[in-house]
Design an enzyme around this catalytic site. Sequence first.
Site, mmCIF file in Angstrom:
data_model
loop_
_atom_site.group_PDB
_atom_site.id
_atom_site.type_symbol
_atom_site.label_atom_id
_atom_site.label_comp_id
_atom_site.label_asym_id
_atom_site.label_seq_id
_atom_site.Cartn_x
_atom_site.Cartn_y
_atom_site.Cartn_z
ATOM 1 N N ALA A 106 1.712 11.377 2.939
ATOM 2 C CA ALA A 106 2.047 11.440 4.364
ATOM 3 C C ALA A 106 3.342 10.658 4.546
ATOM 4 C CB ALA A 106 0.940 10.807 5.193
ATOM 5 N N LYS A 107 4.311 11.298 5.178
ATOM 6 C CA LYS A 107 5.547 10.578 5.476
ATOM 7 C C LYS A 107 5.330 9.892 6.816
ATOM 8 C CE LYS A 107 10.561 11.233 5.736
ATOM 9 N NZ LYS A 107 10.982 10.123 4.886
#
Length: 305
Positions: free
Chosen positions: A154-155
């Site tokens: 997940a950014k």
Amino acid sequence: PIETTPNIWHNGQLIPWEKAQIHVMSHVIHYGSSVFEGIRAYTQPTGAGIFRLREHMQRLIYSAKIYRMPIDYTLDQLCDAVINVVEANGVAPCYIRPIAFRGYGEIGVSPLKSPVEVYIANFPWGKYVAGNDGADVCISSWNRLAPNTMPSLAKAGANYMNSQLIRMEADANGYVEGIALDRNGYLSEGSGENLFLVRDGVLYTTPLANSVLNGITRDSILVLARQMGIPVVEQTLPRELLYICDEAFFTGTAAEVSHLRSVDRIMIADGKMGPITTALHKAFFDIVNGNAPDRYNWLTPVTVA
Ligand code: PMP
């Protein structure tokens, strides 16, 4: 300071840059509850194009999914929104920053009652990794996110607290960037870049299991390398391989393809950009700058006249 542009896209509308503000009691301010993207648009002799727009917006949707954050827009709508703001601002080349976060609602840890806000900004931005003759980097004393703590696929904004520690320590010690090891002591990635190295003609990069972001530039380099017939291995790599490799480079939207000269003051080979890095660097820039055919449809055309 950021070079501003006239418009920012917010929840379906363009609003003036100065009006894109949130309340200090917004959930994201307190708990880091954001997911975001970084995308570049390049200019070509025939116009301008956004690099791998769909893949970036898909990753945003996946980052939100991991954090149970509902996004009210489809992938197509998000891609159209990016095109909309880039064309309205008329700036290319540029860097594009879509972000979704938990806004003003509740102040408890659970984000579920705080509304999700989506913004997309773009602005001019140049080279990110300093050093025209290659970057002098270090191994960080900070590890990258351990599995089952913060998901590295997940950014998410909060991941960049770890990145900030890596980057500030590097700065304080006179390096342009730090490379973090994973929690088992194997090579992971830079504070905002994936890591590649070359040894005996083979291109190596760290796999997703070593706490790296699934970088879109990383993927592009893997595609280009395979097409050029360079053997590619995604494998867990020990730190010391960096000291005795033939070539090393970072990839990232901001970093693009940036060659490393030294690690921990140990020179990588003769410190110059090696032949495989040079070939991949050229192949990448030929496509984004429009000097080679866009054979993978990586560029979404935009009108920025
Ligand atoms: N790793 C981290 C931690 C990053 O922040 C980035 C930049 N988004 C990358 C790798 C490179 O990813 P991309 O090529 O998709 O920009």
